[in-house]
Scaffold this motif. Sequence first.
Motif, PDB file in Angstrom:
ATOM      1  N   LEU A  27       3.477 -12.798  11.978  1.00  0.00           N
ATOM      2  CA  LEU A  27       2.426 -12.245  12.836  1.00  0.00           C
ATOM      3  C   LEU A  27       2.407 -12.914  14.208  1.00  0.00           C
ATOM      4  CD1 LEU A  27      -0.489 -11.867  10.260  1.00  0.00           C
ATOM      5  CD2 LEU A  27       0.848 -10.028  11.311  1.00  0.00           C
ATOM      6  N   PHE A  28       2.843 -14.170  14.266  1.00  0.00           N
ATOM      7  CA  PHE A  28       2.943 -14.853  15.554  1.00  0.00           C
ATOM      8  C   PHE A  28       4.232 -14.477  16.295  1.00  0.00           C
ATOM      9  CE2 PHE A  28       0.229 -18.414  13.667  1.00  0.00           C
ATOM     10  CZ  PHE A  28      -0.915 -17.993  14.331  1.00  0.00           C
ATOM     11  N   LYS A  94     -14.068 -14.560   5.389  1.00  0.00           N
ATOM     12  CA  LYS A  94     -12.638 -14.641   5.090  1.00  0.00           C
ATOM     13  C   LYS A  94     -12.071 -13.242   4.883  1.00  0.00           C
ATOM     14  CE  LYS A  94      -8.964 -16.244   2.176  1.00  0.00           C
ATOM     15  NZ  LYS A  94      -8.488 -16.954   1.016  1.00  0.00           N
ATOM     16  N   ILE A  95     -12.771 -12.413   4.133  1.00  0.00           N
ATOM     17  CA  ILE A  95     -12.316 -11.036   3.907  1.00  0.00           C
ATOM     18  C   ILE A  95     -12.174 -10.307   5.241  1.00  0.00           C
ATOM     19  CG2 ILE A  95     -13.003  -8.784   2.986  1.00  0.00           C
ATOM     20  CD1 ILE A  95     -14.244 -10.359   0.594  1.00  0.00           C
ATOM     21  N   VAL A 100      -8.602  -8.035   9.364  1.00  0.00           N
ATOM     22  CA  VAL A 100      -8.110  -8.005  10.753  1.00  0.00           C
ATOM     23  C   VAL A 100      -6.610  -8.280  10.780  1.00  0.00           C
ATOM     24  CG1 VAL A 100      -8.180  -9.228  12.975  1.00  0.00           C
ATOM     25  CG2 VAL A 100     -10.310  -8.542  11.850  1.00  0.00           C
ATOM     26  N   LEU A 101      -6.154  -9.282  10.020  1.00  0.00           N
ATOM     27  CA  LEU A 101      -4.713  -9.578   9.970  1.00  0.00           C
ATOM     28  C   LEU A 101      -3.924  -8.405   9.401  1.00  0.00           C
ATOM     29  CD1 LEU A 101      -4.571 -13.307   8.789  1.00  0.00           C
ATOM     30  CD2 LEU A 101      -4.220 -12.396  11.094  1.00  0.00           C
ATOM     31  N   THR A 102      -4.476  -7.750   8.396  1.00  0.00           N
ATOM     32  CA  THR A 102      -3.788  -6.600   7.792  1.00  0.00           C
ATOM     33  C   THR A 102      -3.705  -5.445   8.791  1.00  0.00           C
ATOM     34  OG1 THR A 102      -4.557  -7.278   5.604  1.00  0.00           O
ATOM     35  CG2 THR A 102      -3.802  -5.005   5.842  1.00  0.00           C
ATOM     36  N   TRP A 103      -4.806  -5.185   9.508  1.00  0.00           N
ATOM     37  CA  TRP A 103      -4.785  -4.156  10.550  1.00  0.00           C
ATOM     38  C   TRP A 103      -3.738  -4.509  11.604  1.00  0.00           C
ATOM     39  CZ3 TRP A 103      -5.647  -5.111  15.696  1.00  0.00           C
ATOM     40  CH2 TRP A 103      -5.580  -3.980  16.539  1.00  0.00           C
ATOM     41  N   PHE A 104      -3.735  -5.778  12.046  1.00  0.00           N
ATOM     42  CA  PHE A 104      -2.805  -6.221  13.080  1.00  0.00           C
ATOM     43  C   PHE A 104      -1.356  -6.046  12.611  1.00  0.00           C
ATOM     44  CE2 PHE A 104      -0.535  -9.621  15.459  1.00  0.00           C
ATOM     45  CZ  PHE A 104      -0.726  -9.119  16.733  1.00  0.00           C
ATOM     46  N   HIS A 105      -1.093  -6.371  11.364  1.00  0.00           N
ATOM     47  CA  HIS A 105       0.246  -6.184  10.777  1.00  0.00           C
ATOM     48  C   HIS A 105       0.677  -4.728  10.936  1.00  0.00           C
ATOM     49  CE1 HIS A 105       3.328  -7.071   7.553  1.00  0.00           C
ATOM     50  NE2 HIS A 105       3.294  -5.756   7.531  1.00  0.00           N
ATOM     51  N   VAL A 133      -4.599 -12.269  18.603  1.00  0.00           N
ATOM     52  CA  VAL A 133      -5.367 -11.727  17.476  1.00  0.00           C
ATOM     53  C   VAL A 133      -5.154 -12.538  16.196  1.00  0.00           C
ATOM     54  CG1 VAL A 133      -5.670  -9.711  15.956  1.00  0.00           C
ATOM     55  CG2 VAL A 133      -5.557  -9.409  18.445  1.00  0.00           C
ATOM     56  N   PRO A 134      -3.891 -12.801  15.793  1.00  0.00           N
ATOM     57  CA  PRO A 134      -3.735 -13.574  14.555  1.00  0.00           C
ATOM     58  C   PRO A 134      -4.280 -15.000  14.668  1.00  0.00           C
ATOM     59  CG  PRO A 134      -1.597 -13.221  15.574  1.00  0.00           C
ATOM     60  CD  PRO A 134      -2.590 -12.387  16.322  1.00  0.00           C
TER      61      PRO A 134
END
Length: 149
Positions: A27-28, A94-95, A100-105, A133-134
């Motif tokens: 992600l980075f 945390k969820i 957010v990380l899943t959307w960004f992925h 974002v990540p």
Amino acid sequence: MFDLLSTFYPWIKAFHIMSVISWMAGLFYLPRLFVYHTEQSTPGDSRDEVFQTMEYKLLRVIMNPAMVATWVFGLFLVMTPGIVDWSAVWPYTKIAGVLVLTWFHHWLGWRRKDFVAGKNTHTGRQHRMMNEVPTLAMVVIVLSVVVRF
């Protein structure tokens, strides 16, 4: 089933952490590849092909399996008795961070398809900004889990 999760809790947690590290690395790095791709190539040139190969392999070979493993081991942790206090705020923050990380992925996957089609409309600066974002989501997740507010 839940007794089994408790027995293997340290192993599940270890694999969850390894999966998260792998996913976060991707992600980075993928947005950084997009910066270079945008600034150092044009659609159809030899560098464009190299960047597309690198981006594809990073996303499909490393990031996708790491994301799935993160989710699977994370759900196992959630189902382990005594691990999550649902009356606290931290599980929900945390969820939110993980979503957010899943959307960004997935956003990165859509941007990769733009490069493949020769239709990237984002600048290097925009990709640099999205690279934050990540980091922000990671801060929320780590503080949620460690501080448990």
